[in-house]
Design a protein around this motif. Structure first.
Motif, PDB file in Angstrom:
ATOM      1  N   THR A   1     102.145   6.151 -90.153  1.00  0.00           N
ATOM      2  CA  THR A   1     101.693   5.218 -91.574  1.00  0.00           C
ATOM      3  C   THR A   1     103.334   6.336 -92.446  1.00  0.00           C
ATOM      4  N   THR A   2     102.941   7.348 -92.580  1.00  0.00           N
ATOM      5  CA  THR A   2     103.508   8.145 -93.629  1.00  0.00           C
ATOM      6  C   THR A   2     103.839   9.380 -93.071  1.00  0.00           C
ATOM      7  N   LEU A   3     105.154  10.439 -93.287  1.00  0.00           N
ATOM      8  CA  LEU A   3     105.098  11.583 -93.071  1.00  0.00           C
ATOM      9  C   LEU A   3     105.235  12.602 -94.218  1.00  0.00           C
TER      10      LEU A   3
ATOM     11  N   ASP B   1     113.361   8.398 -87.370  1.00  0.00           N
ATOM     12  CA  ASP B   1     113.953   9.356 -87.760  1.00  0.00           C
ATOM     13  C   ASP B   1     113.158  10.993 -86.612  1.00  0.00           C
ATOM     14  N   ALA B   2     112.090  10.706 -87.407  1.00  0.00           N
ATOM     15  CA  ALA B   2     111.452  11.987 -86.511  1.00  0.00           C
ATOM     16  C   ALA B   2     110.382  11.991 -85.032  1.00  0.00           C
ATOM     17  N   ALA B   3     110.685  11.392 -85.092  1.00  0.00           N
ATOM     18  CA  ALA B   3     110.319  10.312 -83.715  1.00  0.00           C
ATOM     19  C   ALA B   3     111.351  10.676 -82.906  1.00  0.00           C
TER      20      ALA B   3
ATOM     21  N   ALA C   1     109.831   2.412 -97.956  1.00  0.00           N
ATOM     22  CA  ALA C   1     110.636   3.540 -97.807  1.00  0.00           C
ATOM     23  C   ALA C   1     111.076   4.610 -97.232  1.00  0.00           C
ATOM     24  N   GLU C   2     109.681   5.071 -95.672  1.00  0.00           N
ATOM     25  CA  GLU C   2     109.801   5.579 -95.387  1.00  0.00           C
ATOM     26  C   GLU C   2     110.134   4.899 -93.776  1.00  0.00           C
ATOM     27  N   ILE C   3     110.850   4.156 -93.965  1.00  0.00           N
ATOM     28  CA  ILE C   3     111.396   3.233 -92.230  1.00  0.00           C
ATOM     29  C   ILE C   3     111.917   3.913 -91.596  1.00  0.00           C
TER      30      ILE C   3
ATOM     31  N   ILE D   1     113.582  -6.093 -94.542  1.00  0.00           N
ATOM     32  CA  ILE D   1     112.674  -4.921 -93.807  1.00  0.00           C
ATOM     33  C   ILE D   1     112.840  -5.219 -92.553  1.00  0.00           C
ATOM     34  N   GLY D   2     112.830  -5.954 -91.631  1.00  0.00           N
ATOM     35  CA  GLY D   2     112.956  -6.391 -90.216  1.00  0.00           C
ATOM     36  C   GLY D   2     114.736  -5.414 -90.326  1.00  0.00           C
ATOM     37  N   ARG D   3     115.238  -6.475 -90.533  1.00  0.00           N
ATOM     38  CA  ARG D   3     116.721  -5.988 -90.599  1.00  0.00           C
ATOM     39  C   ARG D   3     116.298  -4.267 -90.494  1.00  0.00           C
ATOM     40  N   ARG D   4     116.279  -3.710 -91.297  1.00  0.00           N
ATOM     41  CA  ARG D   4     115.977  -2.095 -91.244  1.00  0.00           C
ATOM     42  C   ARG D   4     115.353  -1.123 -90.336  1.00  0.00           C
ATOM     43  N   PHE D   5     114.908  -1.884 -90.474  1.00  0.00           N
ATOM     44  CA  PHE D   5     113.753  -1.435 -88.966  1.00  0.00           C
ATOM     45  C   PHE D   5     114.742  -1.660 -87.773  1.00  0.00           C
TER      46      PHE D   5
END
Length: 373
Positions: free
Chosen positions: A208-210, A263-265, A256-258, A334-338
């Protein structure tokens, strides 16, 4: 003197959950009594004819009340596989060997189910747990049904009963998909790696968050973000197909963390990803509102403004196809960012489809050789 008082509950307006008598303040629980918990209150379940609240008679000794302690009760269920026909969910059956969850995630959409037990979806959901120790035996019996057709079973993984369930699925060659936010999934890595060699297992971890501080507020008893990333690394290294779930996305809290989470995963070898917007069904709405006011009072109005803009002006829209992703310009963004982040990282270029051809149903009737005999 502290005492419990009961009041008749007013019937809810159409489409809305009933409100606890006396309002949120009447069911609020002191911070010291709920230390380490997510919910701020413990309102009576919506099916109860009376709403019970704690009152101070003027002696100012509410602090003498004991803290909430976790209790575990045996759930004598008769069936373990739950069916669903939701068109926006990728599986039609699931297993959850527990009711309630100690993680304390305030946004958990399963909270309202505790009302069916006559308990509160608030602190009761986090502290009054029910375990189904007969789940493995029930599973073997249900797999033995003459008309059973194997398809991937989704499991929410938390505690020790899960290993016995995985042993049953592994023994009979049945595919399983695990959704969790617990690093305890690694305890069963030996079974999962063995099943993965036959394309029978995959695991999705919710990140959910880093930010560990934000995670502690949102999910007070769940694994830290780093432990979840470590679990993804270990699963991937063992050959178990993995997915990262950015869920839930809460506008103005963790949206903001999407890209950072994905990237981390991806850096750990994860190949698939998904996301879910915050859902506020039934009592979850009021519990989330209390939590938001307690932890982010300066963002309260802004967060709910954004939520309603993604839900057609409402706090929640349960319409299939919209409940997970929302609607409107903000939800679209949000969907387009993902999607853009996934494309950049080559996530979701392929999807793992688990095998069903290995399934060998348990032998039936007198000829059955059970794992439990």
């Amino acid at each position: 003197m502290a005492r419990s008082s009961a009041a008749l509950r007013h019937p809810p307006a159409p489409g809305l959950p009933s409100a606890p008598a006396g309002g949120p303040a009447a069911t609020a629980v002191d911070a010291d009594r709920r230390r380490g918990r997510g919910a701020q209150s413990n309102a009576s379940g919506r099916y109860e004819p009376l709403a019970r609240v704690t009152l101070d008679d003027g002696w100012q000794n509410l602090e003498d009340l004991p803290p909430f302690k976790t209790t575990v009760t045996v759930d004598a269920t008769r069936k373990i596989i739950t069916r669903n026909d939701s068109p926006d969910i990728s599986f039609d059956r699931s297993i959850n060997p527990y009711r309630g969850c100690e993680h304390g995630c305030i946004y958990c959409y399963a909270r309202p189910t505790h009302a069916f037990l006559g308990l509160s979806p608030g602190l009761d959901f986090e502290s009054k747990l029910f375990v189904k120790p007969e789940a493995p035996r029930l599973l073997e019996r249900e797999l033995s049904a003459a008309n059973y057709t194997p398809r991937t079973i989704a499991i929410e993984k938390q505690h020790q009963v899960m290993r016995r369930i995985l042993e049953v699925l592994d023994h009979f060659g049945h595919p399983v998909g695990i959704v969790t936010k617990s690093a305890l999934v690694l305890r069963d890595l030996d079974i999962l790696a063995r099943m993965a060699k036959r394309n029978l297992a995959k695991v999705a971890l919710s990140v959910t968050t880093l930010d560990p501080k934000l995670a502690r507020v949102m999910e007070p008893r769940a694994a830290t973000p780093q432990r979840r990333l470590d679990a993804l690394r270990a699963l991937t290294a063992a050959g178990v197909p993995t997915s990262v779930m950015v869920a839930p996305i809460i506008p103005a809290i963790n949206d903001a963390e999407i890209e950072r989470i994905l990237d981390a995963a991806a850096a750990l070898g994860v190949k698939e990803a998904g996301y879910v917007l915050l859902r506020l069904p039934l009592e979850v709405r009021d519990l989330f509102r209390e939590w938001l006011l307690a932890n982010f009072p300066d963002r309260y109005r802004h967060v709910f403004k954004l939520i309603r803009e993604m839900r057609g002006g409402k706090d929640y829209d349960s319409t299939f196809g919209k409940r997970m992703t929302g609607a409107g310009p903000i939800a679209w963004m949000i969907g387009r960012r993902f999607e853009a982040a996934c494309e950049k990282l080559s996530l979701n270029t392929t999807r793992t489809k688990l095998a069903t051809e290995h399934f060998t149903p348990p032998r039936r009737a007198a000829q059955q050789l059970s794992l439990f005999e």
